[in-house]
Structure formats: structure tokens, C-alpha cells
Write a protein that holds these residues in place. Structure first.
Motif, PDB file in Angstrom:
ATOM      1  N   GLU A   2       6.589   8.857   1.618  1.00 21.44           N
ATOM      2  CA  GLU A   2       5.670   7.897   1.011  1.00 21.44           C
ATOM      3  C   GLU A   2       6.484   6.813   0.302  1.00 21.44           C
ATOM      4  N   SER A  19       5.766   3.079  -1.655  1.00 20.15           N
ATOM      5  CA  SER A  19       4.882   2.010  -2.122  1.00 20.15           C
ATOM      6  C   SER A  19       5.671   1.097  -3.056  1.00 20.15           C
ATOM      7  N   TYR A  46       3.082   6.966   4.844  1.00 17.14           N
ATOM      8  CA  TYR A  46       2.634   5.586   4.668  1.00 17.14           C
ATOM      9  C   TYR A  46       3.710   4.725   4.042  1.00 17.14           C
ATOM     10  N   ASP A  83       3.747   0.816   2.006  1.00 16.53           N
ATOM     11  CA  ASP A  83       3.032  -0.358   1.503  1.00 16.53           C
ATOM     12  C   ASP A  83       4.050  -1.227   0.762  1.00 16.53           C
ATOM     13  N   LEU A 117       2.334   8.816  10.685  1.00 17.42           N
ATOM     14  CA  LEU A 117       2.061   7.612   9.906  1.00 17.42           C
ATOM     15  C   LEU A 117       0.561   7.297   9.914  1.00 17.42           C
ATOM     16  N   THR A 118      -0.008   7.107   8.719  1.00 16.32           N
ATOM     17  CA  THR A 118      -1.434   6.753   8.618  1.00 16.32           C
ATOM     18  C   THR A 118      -1.643   5.312   8.184  1.00 16.32           C
ATOM     19  N   ASP A 119      -0.738   4.762   7.367  1.00 16.97           N
ATOM     20  CA  ASP A 119      -0.942   3.432   6.796  1.00 16.97           C
ATOM     21  C   ASP A 119       0.314   2.581   6.949  1.00 16.97           C
ATOM     22  N   ASN A 176      -5.520   2.596   0.034  1.00 13.36           N
ATOM     23  CA  ASN A 176      -4.420   3.534   0.206  1.00 13.36           C
ATOM     24  C   ASN A 176      -4.951   4.946   0.137  1.00 13.36           C
ATOM     25  N   GLU A 177      -4.401   5.845   0.944  1.00 18.06           N
ATOM     26  CA  GLU A 177      -4.816   7.233   0.866  1.00 18.06           C
ATOM     27  C   GLU A 177      -4.476   7.794  -0.505  1.00 18.06           C
TER      28      GLU A 177
END
Length: 982
Positions: A317, A319, A341, A343, A363-365, A974-975
Motif C-alpha cells: 500500500e 499513498s 493500491y 495513490d 492491484l485494486t486502485d 480509496n479502499e
């Protein structure tokens, strides 16, 4: 006498057994039995049979949840997560002289903890977390043997007894977070607990600087200090905590750079310092090779992202959004672990999209919007079946989108807006069964639209504007029953507008301007129940304007610059649409000045009939006026004091009316009074024809002040005559035509008061239906429709008017419900119209209602549309939880926003926050809206979405279509992160 001599003298086994029971066993076990039975009687349990074994016939050591030592003495009470409620009898519990463990966490226990707790001196393990206690935590200094203390989210308040911790030197686990304690500086007593491996002080109102002495706690593996009032730099002492695996500092006011040596924390797995004011580069982090989750968003970091990040083998992850990073992303980033993800939005990044972030298929985002990335979308993502959200808009990307992207099975949003992509949207898009939002505006896409686009049946929003799409709009598009917004402006589309669009029953926003569309406007568009905005301008449309459009409640209508002929329907011939028909030489109107007047030749027989009816109606009005004049002139004086007080009333109507001011005024009697406010009274008026009205009677002597937030129409100014802005503001509000804004029929004025005449809402307000004696059971489907409708009403106020209207008092009591429970935004008493080239309203009168007021009002007094968004977020929380904005259970000085955010951070599941009246099968859908509410109530206004985005998010959260989403910034989702943060 020894035990052996007793056995020699009394060889009778029964007698010996009795002696043993009487002298050795009975006194102790009988006391413990009574203690545990007292505990049982104090608690309630409705879901398990935990207490079935707790009977006088059983040995206490056989009680479920009880552990005894080798001598049969009670050593542990383990009753966590057993749905227990009630108060704890600590005077009884602490009589268990050998009790070492008391585990009662994750229940529903309440009441206060008395000083009897100090008698539990043998305790080594105490868990009271996740409960609903009240009052202060008592002094703990006598519990010197404690090794484990968990009071997290237990409901305690007041001043925590920090000094008593100095005596608990054996502590290894300390969790006190998420309680509304009184504010205090960082407790120095904690710094002496050198055996701690776990320290959780998140959200417990501590402030000041993080002390350098934090480095004394060298055994710490987990340190969480988030959601507090900490400021200053991260101390160098923290670099000594080489055993740290998790470090959480988010949502504070920390500044400065990472201290030198921070990279020595090589065991870190989870690190979150998001939402602070940290700066500098990330060079100190390049050695954190075990990191799995790195959250540094919403800071002031700059420089390049270290190339070493590409070699992090456990990273899942990342971000980093809303910073000032430059340079490119490491090519191998996210390619080693099961990456979830990324971001990095809202930075200054350049270079290409790393190709292997979905290498492991997890990968989801992929969120990289608002940067300067270039190149194309790597082919590898066409096989990324796990991808849910692809948002790379507002970059410098180019090339042809890999065809497989359009048909990814889990994809819900594709946003490629503002790039230089080209090529077609391929026919396999019909296979994207989950795709809800497709945003391709401002690119160079071309070719014809696939005829099987209707296969993507989850669509709620499509924006293809400002591209080079050609050919016809597929007739199959009418199969998209969930489609709410369709924009295809400024393309090369030709042919007729499909009549099948009339089957898109959810469509509320249709924009097809700037194409080469021809033929007639389909009459079926007039049958769309929710259509609010229709723009067909700058095409080659011909024929007459369908009469069916008259039935629509449009706020935006633009048919200009076409080849339309005939007369404009009278219901569309209003000032709000004065420019909507320009550039159509063949159009005429009997009432619009900017169009030629319809002659007898050009008027249809239908228009002739209309004119005859108008003449008859006019004659009727004259007759009625004469009758009213005679009646008023010669009638006996009315005994009603309101009528007697005024010699004359002047009516200003905003809709075609079926009543006179006299009929309204006569009905303003005590028996028709249905409400009172600080500015006047509200009456229910039943007309002679059976229709019902709501009338607000406002005295001009009323003077608004900060305690009159609940009053209606505070825009009357200083209360002495009308203010210069009154007529302009009422005129603007009265021109509103929206299905989700309450209709203002007219105003009736006299020397000293005003009457405002509205449509009557038989189901009262949302507040009444949720919180008062008029409360009714509403399942989630009803609540969801109320949420969406109210959001659309506010969206219109913010985005659909010539000048935005800020409501300033959005709350559940100002959302009225009609006979079908459809919502209307009401009470514009504090409304503010944003005037061109004017600064935002800045008044030192707090406008709004406690519990709904945005936090920035307390220090800026400024009102923007985002203030309304915050208030609407509170309404969403009411709808989901069924709770009021301010409840005693939230704790002193806390409201529903703080309560929800605290709950969201600390629960793996948030189902328990959802109102019990909502059926279990729909609770997950309600959770999705709760996450939208959290986004709306972001502390920083810039991070809240616009109401237009809120509507889109709510439509995306239609029951049965989504699973847990939360948000990272405006327009972004976002998840839910693994540690439960928002």
C-alpha cells in the motif's frame, strides 16, 4: 494435630470427607461461588448461553470463562466478546484474592468504575476496552502487578489519572486511545514504562511535542499517537526504537523533516504520518526494506521518490497524494509483493506509469491523477482482473488505450479525462459488467461508439465530451436503466437522437451539444421522470419542440442554434430559459421577447385553443377580482387579529395560482397553527379546492441574531422594512424549479409582515421521521432515496442556478417529505447567493444549527458551498445510524462526526453503527453511504467533494452495486485501509 493423625483416629471415609469440605474447601469456594453469581446477576446476555454453566450445583472451576489455579481458586475471568451488558460489581469482583486476569473487552458494559478497582491488587491483565462505560478512570496506582492494560474505546472521559501510571512499571501493553479524555500534554509518566512493547494513545486528547525521551521505550513494537494535538518535529529519540513494526502519527500538526537516523527503523512494516505538515524529501526512508504500508498523504513533502522504493519486496500500500513530489516513479515499484493500491495523485510527478504494479494480480486502485505523467497505459494492465478503479486523469498521457482495459471484470471507474489519448472505445466494453463511471472527456478518442455498450449495465455516469467520436449514438443505449448522467458534447456525432433514451429512467443530466445531430427531438425525452438538465444546442435538429418537454422539471434547458420551428410551449416560455431557443429562426413565442411573435399563420390550432383558454381565464380573473373588491369593501370586520391588523396585502406570485391572498390570510388562525419559529409562525392552509399549503407568517419587526438560526427567512435583513437585497434574493429563490427543492408559490406582504406560501409536505421533516415521537421505521431503500434526492436538490442550488445559492442551514429538519417520502430542501432563511466577483460571505453571526456547522466556521466565519457539504454529511450520518447529531453517548463536547470517525478507525466492521431498523441484507449498502458522509465531513473544506460529486458517489452506492469504499480527497475514493483509518 497433623492430617495423618486425623486419618488414623477417624477411619470413617465419609466423616473425613465432610471434615475436608468444612475446613479446607467450603469457606473459599462458597465465597467465590457467591461472587461469581453476583457477577452473573449484574450482567445480561441475549445472544449466547455463556452463563448456562454458572449454577450453584457446579464447581466454579467448571463455569464457562473461568480459569482456576491448581488449588481450585479462581485465577481468570474471560468473558470478552460475549454481548454482555450491565454494570460491573467491582466490590465483589475484587474480593477474589487470587484474580490475575479480568478480560471483559468488546461488550456493551456501562456505568462507572468505582474506587473498588484498587482492591484488585493481584491483577496482571485488565481488559475493559470496547465498552460503554462513563465517568473517569479511577486511580490505578495500587495495581502494581499489571502487565496488560486495555481501556481503548471504553467510553471513559474526564481527566485520566496519568500520574498513577508511574507505579505500573511492569506494564508491557498499554492501550488508552479513542476516549474523550480532557486535554493534556504528552504524559511523561508513560516514558518510564520501559517494558512496554505496545503503546496506543491515538485519539485521547494529548498535545504538545513528542518528548525526546520516547527513545527510552526501546522494546516498543507498536507506537500509535495519531488523531491528537501533537505539534513540532518528530524527535530524534524515536530513531532509537529499532524494534518498531508499526508507527502511526497521522492527523496531528507535526512539522519539519524526518530526523536523521529515521532510516534505522528497518523493522517498520506499517508507517503512517499522513495529514500533518511534514516537509523535506524521503531519503531517510530508503532503507525501510520491510515496509508494507506507507501512508504520507496530505503533507508538504517534495523531491523525488527514492529509487530504492522500487526494490521494496513487501510493499502493498502506497499513498503519497497531495504533496509536492517531482521526478518519476521507480519502474519496479509494486512489482514484488501482492500490491494492493497506489495513490500518488496531486503531485508534480513525471515519467511513465510503472508497468508491473499488477504483476501479482492483486492491484485494486491505480490512482495517479493531477500530475505530469506521459507515455501510454502499459499493456500489462489489460490483464489486471483485480483492478477496480483506474484514475489517471489530468496528465499528459497519450497513445491508444489497450483494448483489454475496457472489459476488465472488476473495474468500476475509468477516468482518463484531460489527456491526449486517441483511438476507439472497443466493443468489448459491453463485457465490463461492473463499470459504473466512464470519464473520457478532453482527449482525442475517435471512431463510432460500440453498439453493445448497453452490456455494461452498471453505468451511472458517462462523459465522452470534447473528443472526436463519430457516427450515430447507439439505439441500445436506452437499455442503461441506471444511467444518471450522459455527456457527449463537442464530438462529431451525427444522425438522430435515439428515442430509446426515453427508457433511461434514471437519467437526470443529458448533454449532446456541439455535434451534428439531426432529425426531431424525440418526444420520449419528455417522459424521463428525473431529467433536470437538457442541452441539445449547436446541432442540426429540426421540427417542433415536443409538447412532452413541458412536463419536465428542468433547471437547465438549451436548444439554441438548431433548425427548430413552430411555437415554444408556453410552460417553457419563462425568463429562466430566455436564451434557450436563440439561433432557431423558425421558432416563435407569444410571451418571450427575444423570439418573434407567433402569427395566426404560424400558430398551430393547439396554440389557438390555448389563447382562447387564456382569454376565458383572464375574464374569469376580472370577474373574481370584482367580486373580491365588492366583498372586501362591504364585508363585516373579521374578528381574526391577523386580518384586522392589515388594511391591504400585496401578492407576488411565482407560479400559476388557484387561490387568492384573501383565502390564504383568512386561514391563518390559531387552530391551523402547525409550528413556531423565532421569526414567526407556520400554518397549514386547506384551500376550497382541497389543495393544501404551508404558510410562514414572518413579522418584519423580527431581528435575526445568532440564537435565531432555526428561524425562516433571516434574509429579511435588519427587520425594519425590507433590506435592499430582499427582493433580489426572493426573486432568485422563487425562480427555482427543481423536484427536490420545496416550491415557493408566492409571497404576500403588508406593512409589518410577510407571508411565504409553500407547497405542503404531509410527511413532515426527516428529523421528525428519524428522531421524534413521529418516528417511523424506514428501511435502507427509503433512506437511500431520501439521501439521493436531497443531494440532487443541493447540487442544483450550488451548480444549477445562474449564481450559486448556499443554503447555510442544511439539516434533517429542513428536509421535508412529501406523500411518497420524496425529499424537498426547505427553509432558505439563512441562504446566501454568491454574487459575481464578490468575496465569500464573512459574517460574525454563526449561521446554522449546532451539530451541523462546519468546523471552519469557528475560526474563519466564512461560508462556502463546502459548508453545505459538511452539513449534508451530518444528515447522511443521521440516515445511516439513526442517531441525532449530538447525543450524550458520544461524550462531552463530541458530535456524530467525531463519533463516526472514531468508530470507523477502530472497528474491523462498522455494521454495529448502522441503525438496527435497517435490514441485515442492506446494512453493507448503508455502510457505503456512511463512508461518503465521512468524506463530506472532512475537517479541511478543500478535501470535501462538491455536491455534484456527492450525487455521483451516492448514485454509485446504489444498494446492491458496491462494496466498502472510502475517500482520500475531492473526487477520489480509496479502499478502507487495513488499519481502519479514514
Amino acid at each position: 494435630m497433623s492430617a495423618k493423625s486425623i486419618f488414623r483416629r477417624h477411619p470413617f471415609p465419609g466423616f473425613l470427607t465432610l471434615l475436608c469440605i468444612l475446613f479446607f474447601i467450603c469457606p473459599c469456594q462458597s465465597d467465590e461461588l457467591q461472587t461469581l453469581l453476583n457477577l452473573k446477576s449484574s450482567l445480561e446476555n441475549s445472544k449466547t448461553n455463556i452463563f448456562d454453566s454458572w449454577t450453584p450445583e457446579n464447581s466454579v472451576c467448571k463455569f464457562t470463562g473461568i480459569v482456576c489455579d491448581s488449588n481450585g481458586i479462581v485465577k481468570e475471568i474471560n468473558l470478552s466478546q460475549e454481548n454482555l451488558s450491565g454494570t460491573l460489581p467491582f466490590d465483589s469482583i475484587c474480593s477474589l484474592k487470587s484474580l490475575e486476569k479480568l478480560s471483559l473487552g468488546s461488550n456493551f458494559l456501562n456505568g462507572s468504575i468505582t474506587d473498588y478497582l484498587r482492591n484488585c491488587k493481584t491483577l496482571q491483565y485488565l481488559d475493559l476496552g470496547e465498552n460503554s462505560f462513563s465517568g473517569k478512570v479511577p486511580d490505578l496506582s495500587s495495581l502494581s502487578q499489571l502487565k496488560f492494560l486495555n481501556l481503548n474505546r471504553s467510553g471513559f472521559s474526564g481527566q485520566f489519572p496519568w500520574k498513577s501510571l508511574a507505579n505500573l512499571t511492569s506494564l508491557t501493553f498499554l492501550s488508552l486511545g479513542d476516549n474523550p479524555f480532557d486535554k493534556s500534554l504528552f504524559p511523561i509518566e508513560v516514558l518510564k514504562l520501559e517494558k512496554l512493547y505496545w503503546l496506543y494513545l491515538t485519539n485521547c486528547s494529548i498535545g504538545g511535542k513528542i518528548p525526546e525521551e520516547i527513545g527510552n521505550l526501546t522494546l516498543l513494537g507498536n507506537l500509535e499517537l495519531s488523531d491528537n494535538h501533537l505539534f513540532g518535529e518528530i524527535p530524534v529519540g524515536i530513531t532509537k526504537l529499532i524494534n518498531l513494526r508499526q508507527l502511526e502519527l497521522y492527523n496531528n500538526e507535526l512539522t519539519g523533516k524526518f530526523p536523521v537516523g529515521f532510516g534505522g527503523l528497518m523493522n517498520l512494516v506499517n508507517f503512517d504520518a499522513s495529514t500533518n505538515n511534514l516537509e523535506g524529501d524521503l531519503s531517510e526512508l530508503k532503507n525501510l526494506t520491510h515496509i508494507a504500508s506507507l501512508q504520507l498523504f496530505e503533507n508538504q513533502f517534495s523531491g523525488e521518490i527514492p529509487a530504492e522504493f522500487g526494490d521494496f519486496e513487501f510493499l502493498q500500500e502506497l499513498s503519497l497524494y497531495t504533496n509536492k513530489f517531482t521526478g518519476s516513479l521507480p519502474p519496479k515499484i509494486g512489482s514484488w509483493a501482492e500490491f494492493l493500491y497506489i495513490d500518488v495523485s496531486e503531485n508534480l510527478l513525471t515519467g511513465h506509469i510503472p508497468p508491473d504494479m499488477c504483476k501479482k494480480g492483486t492491484l485494486t486502485d491505480l490512482l495517479m491523477l493531477q500530475n505530469n505523467f506521459n507515455g501510454g497505459i502499459p499493456e500489462s494492465y489489460a490483464e489486471c482482473s483485480s483492478l477496480v478503479r483506474l484514475r489517471i486523469n489530468n496528465n499528459s498521457l497519450s497513445g491508444i488505450v489497450p483494448p483489454g482495459i475496457w472489459s476488465l471484470p472488476a473495474i468500476k471507474i475509468i477516468d482518463l479525462t484531460l489527456n491526449q489519448f486517441k483511438g476507439p472505445v472497443t466493443s468489448n466494453i459491453g463485457e465490463a459488467k461492473s463499470l459504473a463511471q466512464l470519464f473520457l472527456a478532453n482527449n482525442g478518442f475517435s471512431g463510432e461508439l460500440p453498439t453493445n455498450i448497453s452490456g455494461a449495465s452498471s453505468f451511472v455516469a458517462i462523459n465522452l465530451s470534447s473528443n472526436q467520436f463519430s457516427g450515430q449514438i447507439p439505439e441500445s443505449i436506452g437499455k442503461l436503466k441506471k444511467l444518471g448522467s450522459l455527456h457527449m458534447e463537442d464530438n462529431l456525432l451525427s444522425g438522430a437522437i435515439p428515442s430509446s433514451l426515453g427508457s433511461c429512467v434514471s437519467l437526470n443530466d443529458l448533454g449532446l451539444s456541439g455535434n451534428s445531430l439531426s432529425g426531431e427531438i424525440p418526444a420520449t425525452l419528455g417522459y424521463l421522470p428525473s431529467l433536470n438538465s437538457l442541452n441539445l444546442s449547436d446541432n442540426k435538429l429540426s421540427g417542433e419542440i415536443p409538447m412532452s418537454l413541458s412536463s419536465l422539471r428542468l433547471t437547465v434547458l438549451d436548444l439554441s442554434n438548431n433548425r427548430l420551428i413552430g411555437s415554444v410551449p408556453e410552460s417553457l416560455s419563462i425568463n429562466a430559459f430566455s436564451g434557450s431557443f436563440a439561433g432557431n429562426p423558425g421558432l416563435c413565442s407569444q410571451s418571450m421577447r427575444n423570439l418573434r411573435r407567433c402569427s395566426s399563420d404560424s400558430s398551430s390550432s393547439g396554440n389557438a385553443r390555448t389563447m382562447i383558454l387564456c382569454l376565458i381565464a383572464g375574464a374569469s380573473v376580472l370577474v373574481m377580482s370584482l367580486i373580491c373588491f365588492i366583498y372586501v369593501k362591504f364585508r363585516p370586520k373579521n374578528k381574526d387579529p391577523l386580518i384586522n391588523r392589515h388594511d391591504s396585502w400585496a401578492m407576488k406570485q411565482f407560479h400559476l395560482l388557484s387561490f387568492s391572498e384573501e383565502e390564504v390570510v383568512k386561514a391563518l388562525k390559531k387552530e391551523n397553527l402547525i409550528g413556531k419559529g423565532g421569526s414567526g409562525n407556520v400554518y397549514k392552509v386547506i384551500l376550497r379546492n382541497g389543495n393544501q399549503l404551508a404558510v410562514k407568517h414572518i413579522w418584519k419587526s423580527y431581528s435575526s441574531d445568532r440564537n435565531s438560526c432555526r428561524s425562516s427567512m433571516a434574509m429579511l435583513g435588519n427587520g425594519k422594512g425590507r433590506s435592499p437585497e430582499y427582493d433580489a434574493e426572493v426573486a432568485t429563490l422563487s425562480s427555482i424549479r427543481h423536484v427536490n427543492v420545496v416550491k415557493l408559490y408566492c409571497s404576500i406582504t403588508s406593512e409589518d409582515s410577510n407571508l411565504l406560501v409553500y407547497e405542503y409536505m404531509p410527511n413532515g421533516s426527516l428529523w421528525d421521521r428519524l428522531h421524534t415521537s413521529g418516528k417511523i421505521e424506514m428501511d435502507w431503500m427509503v433512506r437511500y432515496e431520501i439521501a439521493v434526492g436531497a443531494a440532487r436538490g443541493l447540487e442544483y442550488l450550488h451548480h444549477g442556478c445562474d449564481r450559486p445559492v448556499i443554503h447555510r442551514d442544511v439539516k434533517s429538519s429542513n428536509i421535508l417529505l412529501d406523500e411518497q417520502m420524496k425529499p424537498r430542501i426547505a427553509d432558505f432563511g439563512l441562504a446566501k447567493i454568491v454574487r459575481a466577483n464578490a468575496a465569500w460571505d464573512s459574517t460574525h453571526i454563526i449561521a446554522g444549527t449546532h451539530g451541523y456547522i462546519a468546523p471552519e466556521y469557528g475560526y474563519t466565519y466564512k461560508v462556502t458551498e463546502k459548508s453545505d457539504v459538511y452539513s449534508f454529511g451530518v444528515v447522511l450520518m443521521e440516515l445511516v445510524t439513526g442517531k441525532k447529531p449530538v447525543e450524550p453517548e458520544f461524550g462531552e463536547s463530541k458530535d456524530i462526526v467525531q463519533w463516526v470517525c472514531s468508530e470507523m478507525r477502530n472497528r474491523g466492521s462498522v455494521v454495529d453503527m448502522v441503525d438496527s431498523c435497517i435490514s441485515k441484507t442492506l446494512k453493507e449498502d448503508a455502510e457505503n453511504v456512511l463512508r461518503i458522509a465521512i468524506h463530506c465531513t472532512a475537517r479541511t473544506p478543500a478535501l470535501r467533494p462538491s455536491m455534484r460529486m456527492v450525487v455521483q458517489l451516492l448514485e454509485e452506492a446504489e444498494p446492491g452495486t458496491l462494496s466498502g469504499i472510502i475517500f482520500s480527497k475531492e473526487g477520489e475514493t480509496n479502499e478502507l485501509q487495513s488499519n481502519g483509518k479514514v
